[in-house]
Design a protein around this motif. Structure first.
Motif, mmCIF file in Angstrom:
data_model
loop_
_atom_site.group_PDB
_atom_site.id
_atom_site.type_symbol
_atom_site.label_atom_id
_atom_site.label_comp_id
_atom_site.label_asym_id
_atom_site.label_seq_id
_atom_site.Cartn_x
_atom_site.Cartn_y
_atom_site.Cartn_z
ATOM 1 N N UNK A 115 0.848 -1.179 0.000
ATOM 2 C CA UNK A 115 0.000 0.000 0.000
ATOM 3 C C UNK A 115 0.890 1.237 0.000
ATOM 4 N N UNK A 116 0.296 2.381 -0.313
ATOM 5 C CA UNK A 116 0.967 3.673 -0.189
ATOM 6 C C UNK A 116 0.060 4.599 0.601
ATOM 7 N N UNK A 117 0.623 5.324 1.556
ATOM 8 C CA UNK A 117 -0.133 6.299 2.335
ATOM 9 C C UNK A 117 0.343 7.696 1.956
ATOM 10 N N UNK A 118 -0.597 8.562 1.642
ATOM 11 C CA UNK A 118 -0.303 9.950 1.280
ATOM 12 C C UNK A 118 -1.083 10.887 2.183
ATOM 13 N N UNK A 119 -0.471 12.014 2.563
ATOM 14 C CA UNK A 119 -1.148 13.042 3.349
ATOM 15 C C UNK A 119 -1.607 14.145 2.403
ATOM 16 N N UNK A 120 -2.896 14.470 2.461
ATOM 17 C CA UNK A 120 -3.445 15.521 1.611
ATOM 18 C C UNK A 120 -3.871 16.701 2.475
ATOM 19 N N UNK A 121 -3.434 17.886 2.087
ATOM 20 C CA UNK A 121 -3.726 19.118 2.826
ATOM 21 C C UNK A 121 -4.522 20.048 1.922
ATOM 22 N N UNK A 122 -5.694 20.481 2.363
ATOM 23 C CA UNK A 122 -6.461 21.483 1.629
ATOM 24 C C UNK A 122 -5.839 22.853 1.875
#
Length: 234
Positions: A115-122
């Motif tokens: 799996x890959x985990x990504x952090x998304x910031x608005x």
């Protein structure tokens, strides 16, 4: 080992999945990944050595990223250059060769374990927000992108900065993206819902689902599409 060579022409995840001999591998956002259950650190080290000694290694074949743990070895294939971040045609052949090494050593693959985990910031003030996180994390811009940051050592989770036109009251501004194998998404979503989560939006299914935990904190489950015909690849 590093994955900095772009190899040949670029390919899409669906083309990679449609290629023969890559059943051990899944594209999960950050390149094609495979997990091999070695059972011991020593066996994993022997496996990595065998990968390094494959015929053609260092002679036109891109090098993989490798993570060795006592239970198994994760191998990732990705091209990282100033203008590209993704898969190349040569990765198909490299995936086949690595899988052949694993079979010769009687090491099973487990495609469900990647799996890959990504952090998304608005972000409203995108460039300023990106500059802060770039400095804080010691990350750098992903190829030709002002909205993505990656770990130059390819160890930490990537960050994506999603442009916003106006604030969104009562919603969190930071969430986690989890990229899973295309054939594991339904099970992962079902497990999250059974654990108390709820489905927020499935308008982009079957490529993306938005979930929320019991307090409303959001997360996305994403997949890089399943195989489709790719006549330009064997």
């Amino acid at each position: 080992m590093t994955g900095t060579e772009s190899g040949a022409a670029h390919i899409r995840p669906q083309q990679f999945h449609a290629s023969t001999g890559v059943a051990d591998w899944r594209v999960v956002g950050e390149g094609a990944c495979a997990y091999f259950r070695t059972g011991s650190f020593a066996a994993g080290a022997r496996f990595v050595q065998a990968i390094g000694e494959m015929p053609g290694s260092g002679d036109g074949l891109p090098h993989p990223d490798v993570d060795v743990r006592p239970e198994g070895v994760t191998v990732r294939l990705i091209a990282v250059t100033d203008d590209y971040y993704g898969l190349a045609e040569l990765h198909v052949d490299l995936a086949r060769r690595i899988s052949a090494v694993a079979r010769a050593l009687d090491i099973p693959a487990d495609p469900s374990a990647v799996q890959t985990v990504q952090i998304t910031v608005d972000a409203l003030a995108g460039p300023a927000v990106v500059a802060f996180w770039r400095a804080l994390l010691g990350y750098r811009d992903r190829a030709n992108s002002g909205e993505d940051l990656i770990d130059p050592h390819r160890r930490g989770a990537p960050f994506y900065f999603q442009p916003m036109d106006e604030p969104r009251p009562q919603r969190n501004r930071l969430h986690v993206d989890v990229w899973v194998p295309y054939d594991e998404a339904e099970a992962r979503i079902a497990a999250a819902l059974a654990a108390g989560g709820r489905l927020v939006n499935d308008a982009d299914a079957p490529s993306n689902w938005v979930l929320a935990d019991p307090e409303g904190n959001e997360a996305c489950v994403g997949v890089a599409g399943p195989p489709e015909p790719a006549p330009d690849l064997p």
